[in-house]
Design an enzyme around this catalytic site. Structure first.
Site, PDB file in Angstrom:
ATOM      1  N   TYR A 156       8.501  29.363 -22.303  1.00 52.54           N
ATOM      2  CA  TYR A 156       7.893  30.378 -21.431  1.00 52.54           C
ATOM      3  C   TYR A 156       6.530  29.881 -20.932  1.00 52.54           C
ATOM      4  CZ  TYR A 156       5.747  34.741 -19.914  1.00 52.54           C
ATOM      5  OH  TYR A 156       5.108  35.706 -19.171  1.00 52.54           O
ATOM      6  N   SER A 167       0.571  33.962 -16.550  1.00 51.52           N
ATOM      7  CA  SER A 167       0.416  34.575 -17.882  1.00 51.52           C
ATOM      8  C   SER A 167      -0.734  33.903 -18.611  1.00 51.52           C
ATOM      9  CB  SER A 167       1.702  34.365 -18.687  1.00 51.52           C
ATOM     10  OG  SER A 167       1.521  34.748 -20.025  1.00 51.52           O
TER      11      SER A 167
HETATM   12  N1  LIG Z   1       4.084  42.227 -20.124  1.00 45.46           N
HETATM   13  C1  LIG Z   1       3.368  41.196 -20.509  1.00 45.46           C
HETATM   14  O1  LIG Z   1       2.802  41.210 -21.613  1.00 45.46           O
HETATM   15  C2  LIG Z   1       3.201  40.005 -19.595  1.00 45.46           C
HETATM   16  C3  LIG Z   1       2.235  39.068 -19.938  1.00 45.46           C
HETATM   17  C4  LIG Z   1       2.037  37.961 -19.129  1.00 45.46           C
HETATM   18  C5  LIG Z   1       2.795  37.791 -17.989  1.00 45.46           C
HETATM   19  N2  LIG Z   1       3.746  38.699 -17.678  1.00 45.46           N
HETATM   20  C6  LIG Z   1       4.516  38.466 -16.453  1.00 45.46           C
HETATM   21  O2  LIG Z   1       4.458  39.595 -15.636  1.00 45.46           O
HETATM   22  C7  LIG Z   1       5.600  39.630 -14.781  1.00 45.46           C
HETATM   23  C8  LIG Z   1       6.161  41.034 -14.795  1.00 45.46           C
HETATM   24  O3  LIG Z   1       6.598  41.366 -16.089  1.00 45.46           O
HETATM   25  P1  LIG Z   1       6.415  42.818 -16.734  1.00 45.46           P
HETATM   26  O4  LIG Z   1       5.503  42.685 -17.872  1.00 45.46           O
HETATM   27  O5  LIG Z   1       6.116  43.786 -15.689  1.00 45.46           O
HETATM   28  O6  LIG Z   1       7.852  43.045 -17.393  1.00 45.46           O
HETATM   29  P2  LIG Z   1       9.161  43.775 -16.841  1.00 45.46           P
HETATM   30  O7  LIG Z   1       8.930  45.224 -16.746  1.00 45.46           O
HETATM   31  O8  LIG Z   1      10.266  43.259 -17.685  1.00 45.46           O
HETATM   32  O9  LIG Z   1       9.256  43.215 -15.355  1.00 45.46           O
HETATM   33  C9  LIG Z   1       9.927  42.030 -14.996  1.00 45.46           C
HETATM   34  C10 LIG Z   1      10.674  42.301 -13.709  1.00 45.46           C
HETATM   35  O10 LIG Z   1      11.294  41.111 -13.282  1.00 45.46           O
HETATM   36  C11 LIG Z   1      12.545  41.467 -12.751  1.00 45.46           C
HETATM   37  N3  LIG Z   1      13.466  40.336 -12.827  1.00 45.46           N
HETATM   38  C12 LIG Z   1      13.917  39.683 -13.920  1.00 45.46           C
HETATM   39  N4  LIG Z   1      14.783  38.731 -13.557  1.00 45.46           N
HETATM   40  C13 LIG Z   1      14.883  38.793 -12.204  1.00 45.46           C
HETATM   41  C14 LIG Z   1      15.627  38.071 -11.241  1.00 45.46           C
HETATM   42  N5  LIG Z   1      16.463  37.092 -11.585  1.00 45.46           N
HETATM   43  N6  LIG Z   1      15.485  38.413  -9.944  1.00 45.46           N
HETATM   44  C15 LIG Z   1      14.664  39.409  -9.578  1.00 45.46           C
HETATM   45  N7  LIG Z   1      13.929  40.121 -10.439  1.00 45.46           N
HETATM   46  C16 LIG Z   1      14.051  39.803 -11.740  1.00 45.46           C
HETATM   47  C17 LIG Z   1      13.036  42.650 -13.573  1.00 45.46           C
HETATM   48  O11 LIG Z   1      13.838  43.527 -12.788  1.00 45.46           O
HETATM   49  P3  LIG Z   1      15.431  43.479 -12.729  1.00 45.46           P
HETATM   50  O12 LIG Z   1      15.899  43.303 -14.145  1.00 45.46           O
HETATM   51  O13 LIG Z   1      15.782  44.801 -12.142  1.00 45.46           O
HETATM   52  O14 LIG Z   1      15.758  42.341 -11.831  1.00 45.46           O
HETATM   53  C18 LIG Z   1      11.743  43.363 -13.908  1.00 45.46           C
HETATM   54  O15 LIG Z   1      11.504  44.440 -13.033  1.00 45.46           O
HETATM   55  C19 LIG Z   1       6.532  38.538 -15.284  1.00 45.46           C
HETATM   56  O16 LIG Z   1       6.409  37.412 -14.430  1.00 45.46           O
HETATM   57  C20 LIG Z   1       5.997  38.218 -16.663  1.00 45.46           C
HETATM   58  O17 LIG Z   1       6.280  36.894 -17.033  1.00 45.46           O
HETATM   59  C21 LIG Z   1       3.968  39.816 -18.438  1.00 45.46           C
END
Ligand SMILES: NC(=O)c1ccc[n+]([C@@H]2O[C@H](COP(=O)([O-])OP(=O)(O)OC[C@H]3O[C@@H](n4cnc5c(N)ncnc54)[C@H](OP(=O)(O)O)[C@@H]3O)[C@@H](O)[C@H]2O)c1
Length: 245
Positions: free
Chosen positions: A155, A142
Site C-alpha cells: 500500500y 497517504s
Molecule cells: N481512511 C484513511 O485512513 C486513509 C488514509 C490515507 C489515505 N487514504 C486514501 O483516501 C482515499 C479514499 O479512501 P477513504 O478513506 O475515503 O475510504 P473509502 O470510504 O473506502 O473510499 C474509497 C473509495 O474508492 C472507491 N473505489 C475503490 N475501488 C475503486 C475502483 N476500482 N474504481 C472506482 N472507485 C473505487 C470506493 O467506491 P466503490 O467501492 O463504490 O467503487 C470508495 O468509495 C483512498 O485513496 C485511500 O487510499 C485513506
C-alpha cells in the site's frame, strides 16, 4: 465570489468517505460535480442530496482500473457542463497485510486501483486541460507515503508512486496546470475494514476508533487547494489526526 464557485469537479471514489465528503463540501461552495465510483446506488444517493441542497451533480459508474471509464467520466463533465476544471483522483484501496501472507492478488489490485487508476485519470484529463488552457489535478495519497510501517509495504509503495507521479506531472505541467497531492493520516472511513487479514483489520479498526478524524477534515484541505487563485499552486498537504504518531 469563491474560486470554487462554478468550477466543474470530477471525483473518483466519491460514493463514500473522503470522496463523498469532498463532493458535499465543494457542492456547498458552488462547484458542479461529476461523481464516479463502482457503487452506483451510493452515487445516486449523493447526487440526490446535492440536488436537494440546491447544487448540481451527475454520476457515472466508474471503475478506475478501466481506462475507458475515466475517459467516460471526463467526457460526461464536458457533455453536461462544457468543461472540466478539476479531477480529484481519490479512489483507493488498502488491503493491508504482511508480505508473508502472500495475498498476491490483493497486491495486484492495489497497484491497479491506486497507481494505474491515477494514471488513467491523468491520461483522460490531461489533453482536456491542455486544450482548455488550464486545469487542476488533485490526488489522494497517504501518510503511508511518508512513513513506511510493517503490513503496509505494498500500500505504501502505491502511495509513494502516486506522490512521485504527481511531482513529475507538476514539473511537466507548465504555467497553467495545477497539481495537488493530499496525504491523509487515519481518517474515519470504511477504509480500515478492507484488510482480509483479521488481525490487521482489528488493529486498524481499533486505531481508527481511537484517533481517526472525520473525512470532512480532508475535504477542507482539498477545498483549500482548489480555492486558491489560478496562479497559486498548492502542491502537498498532509492532514493527520493530532494524536497520530
Ligand atoms: N481512511 C484513511 O485512513 C486513509 C488514509 C490515507 C489515505 N487514504 C486514501 O483516501 C482515499 C479514499 O479512501 P477513504 O478513506 O475515503 O475510504 P473509502 O470510504 O473506502 O473510499 C474509497 C473509495 O474508492 C472507491 N473505489 C475503490 N475501488 C475503486 C475502483 N476500482 N474504481 C472506482 N472507485 C473505487 C470506493 O467506491 P466503490 O467501492 O463504490 O467503487 C470508495 O468509495 C483512498 O485513496 C485511500 O487510499 C485513506
Amino acid at each position: 465570489m469563491s474560486e470554487i464557485d462554478g468550477k466543474v469537479v470530477a471525483i473518483t471514489g466519491a460514493g463514500s468517505g473522503i470522496g463523498e465528503a469532498t463532493a458535499l463540501l465543494l457542492a456547498e461552495r458552488g462547484a458542479r460535480l461529476v461523481v464516479g465510483g463502482r457503487r452506483s446506488e451510493r452515487l445516486a444517493d449523493l447526487v440526490a442530496r446535492i440536488e436537494k441542497a440546491g447544487g448540481e451533480a451527475v454520476h457515472l459508474r466508474t471503475d478506475v482500473t478501466r481506462r475507458d471509464d475515466l475517459h467516460a467520466l471526463v467526457g460526461l463533465a464536458r457533455e453536461r457542463f462544457g468543461r472540466l476544471d478539476v479531477l480529484v483522483s481519490n479512489a483507493g484501496v488498502g488491503t493491508i497485510s504482511p508480505l508473508d501472507d502472500l495475498r498476491v492478488e490483493e497486491w495486484d489490485h492495489m497497484v491497479d486501483v491506486n497507481i494505474k487508476g491515477v494514471l488513467h485519470g491523468i491520461g483522460a484529463a490531461l489533453p482536456v486541460f491542455r486544450a482548455q488552457g488550464g486545469g487542476h489535478f488533485v490526488t489522494t495519497a497517504s501518510t503511508a507515503a511518508f512513513r513506511i510501517v510493517p503490513t503496509m509495504a505494498v500500500y505504501a509503495g502505491t502511495k509513494v508512486a502516486v506522490r512521485a507521479i504527481c511531482e513529475g506531472l507538476r514539473q511537466e505541467a507548465g504555467d497553467s496546470l495545477r497539481v495537488t497531492t493530499v496525504s491523509p493520516g487515519m481518517i474515519g472511513t470504511e477504509f480500515a475494514d478492507a484488510s482480509s487479514n483479521p488481525r490487521v483489520r482489528a488493529e486498524l479498526s481499533a486505531a481508527r476508533d481511537r484517533i481517526a478524524i472525520p473525512p470532512a477534515a480532508v475535504a477542507r484541505a482539498i477545498a483549500y487547494a482548489i480555492g486558491q487563485p489560478a496562479d497559486v499552486d498548492v502542491n502537498e498537504i498532509v492532514v493527520r489526526p493530532t494524536a497520530q504518531s
